[in-house]
Design an enzyme around this catalytic site. Structure first.
Site, mmCIF file in Angstrom:
data_model
loop_
_atom_site.group_PDB
_atom_site.id
_atom_site.type_symbol
_atom_site.label_atom_id
_atom_site.label_comp_id
_atom_site.label_asym_id
_atom_site.label_seq_id
_atom_site.Cartn_x
_atom_site.Cartn_y
_atom_site.Cartn_z
ATOM 1 N N ARG A 53 0.990 -1.216 0.110
ATOM 2 C CA ARG A 53 -0.080 -0.027 -0.128
ATOM 3 C C ARG A 53 0.869 1.409 -0.097
ATOM 4 N NH1 ARG A 53 -2.556 1.448 3.833
ATOM 5 N NH2 ARG A 53 -1.394 0.072 5.682
ATOM 6 N N LYS A 191 -8.247 -2.556 0.581
ATOM 7 C CA LYS A 191 -8.425 -1.705 1.861
ATOM 8 C C LYS A 191 -9.245 -0.418 1.849
ATOM 9 C CE LYS A 191 -6.052 -4.107 4.557
ATOM 10 N NZ LYS A 191 -6.741 -4.740 5.754
ATOM 11 N N HIS A 210 -10.313 -4.908 12.212
ATOM 12 C CA HIS A 210 -9.434 -5.396 11.448
ATOM 13 C C HIS A 210 -8.806 -6.722 12.060
ATOM 14 C CE1 HIS A 210 -4.815 -4.748 9.764
ATOM 15 N NE2 HIS A 210 -5.660 -5.456 8.615
ATOM 16 N N SER A 228 -0.238 -6.058 10.291
ATOM 17 C CA SER A 228 0.535 -6.998 9.190
ATOM 18 C C SER A 228 1.713 -7.734 9.669
ATOM 19 C CB SER A 228 0.944 -5.940 7.907
ATOM 20 O OG SER A 228 1.452 -6.866 7.120
ATOM 21 N N LYS A 232 -2.473 -12.770 11.819
ATOM 22 C CA LYS A 232 -3.924 -12.825 11.969
ATOM 23 C C LYS A 232 -4.328 -14.091 10.870
ATOM 24 C CE LYS A 232 -5.479 -9.179 10.244
ATOM 25 N NZ LYS A 232 -4.092 -8.568 10.148
ATOM 26 N N THR A 233 -4.020 -14.288 9.690
ATOM 27 C CA THR A 233 -4.397 -15.152 8.767
ATOM 28 C C THR A 233 -3.909 -16.581 9.219
ATOM 29 O OG1 THR A 233 -4.377 -13.357 7.174
ATOM 30 C CG2 THR A 233 -4.105 -15.877 6.229
ATOM 31 N N ASP A 247 -9.610 -11.232 7.685
ATOM 32 C CA ASP A 247 -8.985 -9.959 7.882
ATOM 33 C C ASP A 247 -9.762 -8.964 8.218
ATOM 34 O OD1 ASP A 247 -6.560 -8.511 7.694
ATOM 35 O OD2 ASP A 247 -7.446 -7.264 5.741
ATOM 36 N N ARG A 312 1.756 -12.097 -1.917
ATOM 37 C CA ARG A 312 0.517 -12.077 -1.492
ATOM 38 C C ARG A 312 -0.351 -13.051 -2.400
ATOM 39 N NH1 ARG A 312 -1.742 -9.605 3.388
ATOM 40 N NH2 ARG A 312 -0.284 -7.887 3.939
#
Length: 523
Positions: A53, A191, A210, A228, A232-233, A247, A312
């Site tokens: 980003r 996002k 988030h 990040s 989380k994932t 996410d 990704r």
């Protein structure tokens, strides 16, 4: 700005291609030279100069609607004239170019879903949104709730357009439109919609988060907040629990729902043994961004970071064998705040009081380590309220208050989990083993954590378990893992001061019991 509508925009386009299938979009992308097949059948693409980003290039249009509601200390304003000029550039561009169009949804709970028309220059980006968001079973031509136009070939002129670079991501809530140009990293599309939902849903008393989420066989829901790189994932993809999403979620009076219909997972250092659900989701229909591929074998090398460490893969939830479809569930029983503490100070798991939960939600702490960015030679603390401050259009306390109300109302347990370093800071200690983190979270979710009692850590005053199934006792208290105990206290004091400095911005706007729930600093 009456012309800023998808209907007016598409009337100008040289060619409009609507609602292609997954296979058709892949064939288009390969034929157009946008991407290539990897040997496992996924579409592999390179996003050019932006492999992540570009937060400095994201704007919200400052109008009467947004001027007094958006938190401008956390968001960059731009004028309606800037939006109009760039929109006009896009309108002129499509007069000589083909665009791909489809209607999709954000929000798995139909009561709170947002219909979005996506207009993309590239077939691969249209495949990305089709895999990541919730598909219409019967596409309609009705007026959409929001429009996203992504034309990476359209660039801004900073001097004329008032942008910082030739890249722009602009949210216009008056026109219900997002325009993206100058970069093809697909995470900007993802996002942007999250930011839109973060503006719209809290106004309806819905907490947007988030976080990833999963649910156990007994219906117990768990949320995993984290910035990040904190896991989380990875940690929500549990073969013993159904995945709700990886996410972005909303929490309404009906329960939790996924904002997306797919996942966008990091690929760096990915292995089948370590993360089998994600590894096996890379197949036909998946979009793999910026992963290095061996030209001879066609196989991806997830350990090669020549292109970027932020490689990704996007895939639909259905690619996870135990995904929950539709991705809605009841109110969470447990919440996990994930942090990658490169100071090696925080415990691998701790149970938080309600005030501590609010404190750490406001802090949103993780850390950057040496080598990740130019100029970083030692661990640097990063604080991001709600573990997602860059995506929050409204004042951060809006989201914190909604969380606090729900924790009390539903008696939700909250844990702090350090997926970072143990035994010393980065370059001295070691990264916490994933198998131990999984075991600690499993014990917490199953109610087995702390059966042998709890103990408090120095400085941060966190309750840590004396034992945990399948985890060595000597790693549960971080100071026990340090050979140099004096050095531990030095780093703990240093991190505590950073926490204290960060929380000062909330003085006078949150209660003293929350402000005092952080670390205790002594000389």
């Amino acid at each position: 700005m009456a012309e800023a509508s998808s209907v007016a925009f598409l009337e100008n386009a040289k060619m409009v291609v609507k609602d292609l299938s997954i296979r058709e979009l892949i064939e288009e992308a390969v034929r157009n030279g946008e991407g290539t097949f990897s040997q496992n059948g996924a579409l592999r693409v390179i996003t050019g100069k932006h492999t992540g980003r570009s937060p400095n290039d994201k704007f919200i249009v400052d109008t009467a609607l947004t001027h007094d509601t958006v938190c401008w200390s956390n968001n960059k304003p731009c004028s309606p004239d800037t939006f109009a000029r760039l929109y006009a550039k896009m309108r002129d561009f499509v007069k000589t170019h083909k665009v791909y169009v489809t209607n999709l949804y954000a929000g798995a709970d139909e009561k709170y879903s947002l219909r979005v028309k996506f207009i993309n220059e590239f077939a691969w980006q249209q495949l990305f949104v089709k895999q990541l968001f919730i598909n219409n079973e019967e596409p309609t031509e009705d007026n959409e709730d929001f429009t996203v136009i992504c034309l990476p070939s359209v660039i801004a002129d900073p001097e004329l357009d008032g942008t910082f670079s030739d890249t722009f991501i602009i949210l216009n809530f008056d026109e219900k439109m997002v325009i993206i140009g100058g970069g093809s990293y697909a995470g900007e599309i993802k996002k942007s919609i999250f930011s839109v939902m973060n503006y719209l849903l809290p106004k309806r008393d819905i907490l947007t988060m988030h976080c990833s989420a999963n649910v156990g066989k007994r219906g117990d829901v768990a949320l995993f907040f984290g910035l990040s790189g904190t896991g989380k994932t990875t940690l929500s993809a549990d073969p013993e629990r159904a995945l709700i999403g990886d996410d972005e979620h909303g929490w309404s009076d009906r329960g939790v729902f996924n904002i997306e219909g797919g996942c966008y997972a990091k690929c760096v250092n990915l292995t089948e043994a370590g993360e089998p659900e994600i590894y096996n989701a890379i197949k036909f229909g998946s979009v793999v961004e910026n992963v290095w591929v061996d030209e001879k074998t066609g196989m991806p090398d997830f350990f090669n970071t020549e292109i970027t460490e932020n490689s990704r893969v996007a895939y639909p939830l259905e690619y996870i064998p135990n995904a929950k479809i539709p991705s809605c569930a009841t109110h969470p029983r447990n919440i996990v705040f994930l942090t990658a503490d490169a100071f090696g100070v925080l415990p691998p798991i701790a149970k938080l009081t309600k005030n501590q939960a609010m404190y750490h939600f406001l802090a949103g702490y993780t850390s950057k380590v040496a080598g990740t960015e130019c100029g970083i030679t030692e661990p640097q603390a990063t604080f991001s309220t709600a573990f997602g401050e860059p995506f929050l259009p409204l004042p951060p306390l809006t989201y914190a208050k909604l969380l606090g109300q729900r924790i009390v109302r539903h008696e939700t347990n909250v844990y702090l989990v350090n997926t970072g370093w143990s035994g010393g800071p980065y370059s001295v200690g070691r990264r916490m083993k994933l198998e131990y983190t999984r075991a600690m979270i499993t014990a917490a979710l199953n109610g087995e954590l702390g059966k042998d009692g709890w103990n408090k850590t120095p400085v941060f005053g966190l309750d840590i378990p004396n034992s945990c199934p399948n985890v060595p006792d000597n790693i549960l208290n971080p100071i026990d893992t340090w050979f140099d105990k004096k050095a531990y206290h030095t780093y703990a004091h240093k991190l505590a001061i950073l926490f204290a400095d960060n929380i000062k911005k909330f003085q006078g706007v949150v209660t003293e019991d929350i402000l005092n729930a952080g670390p205790c600093i002594t000389e």
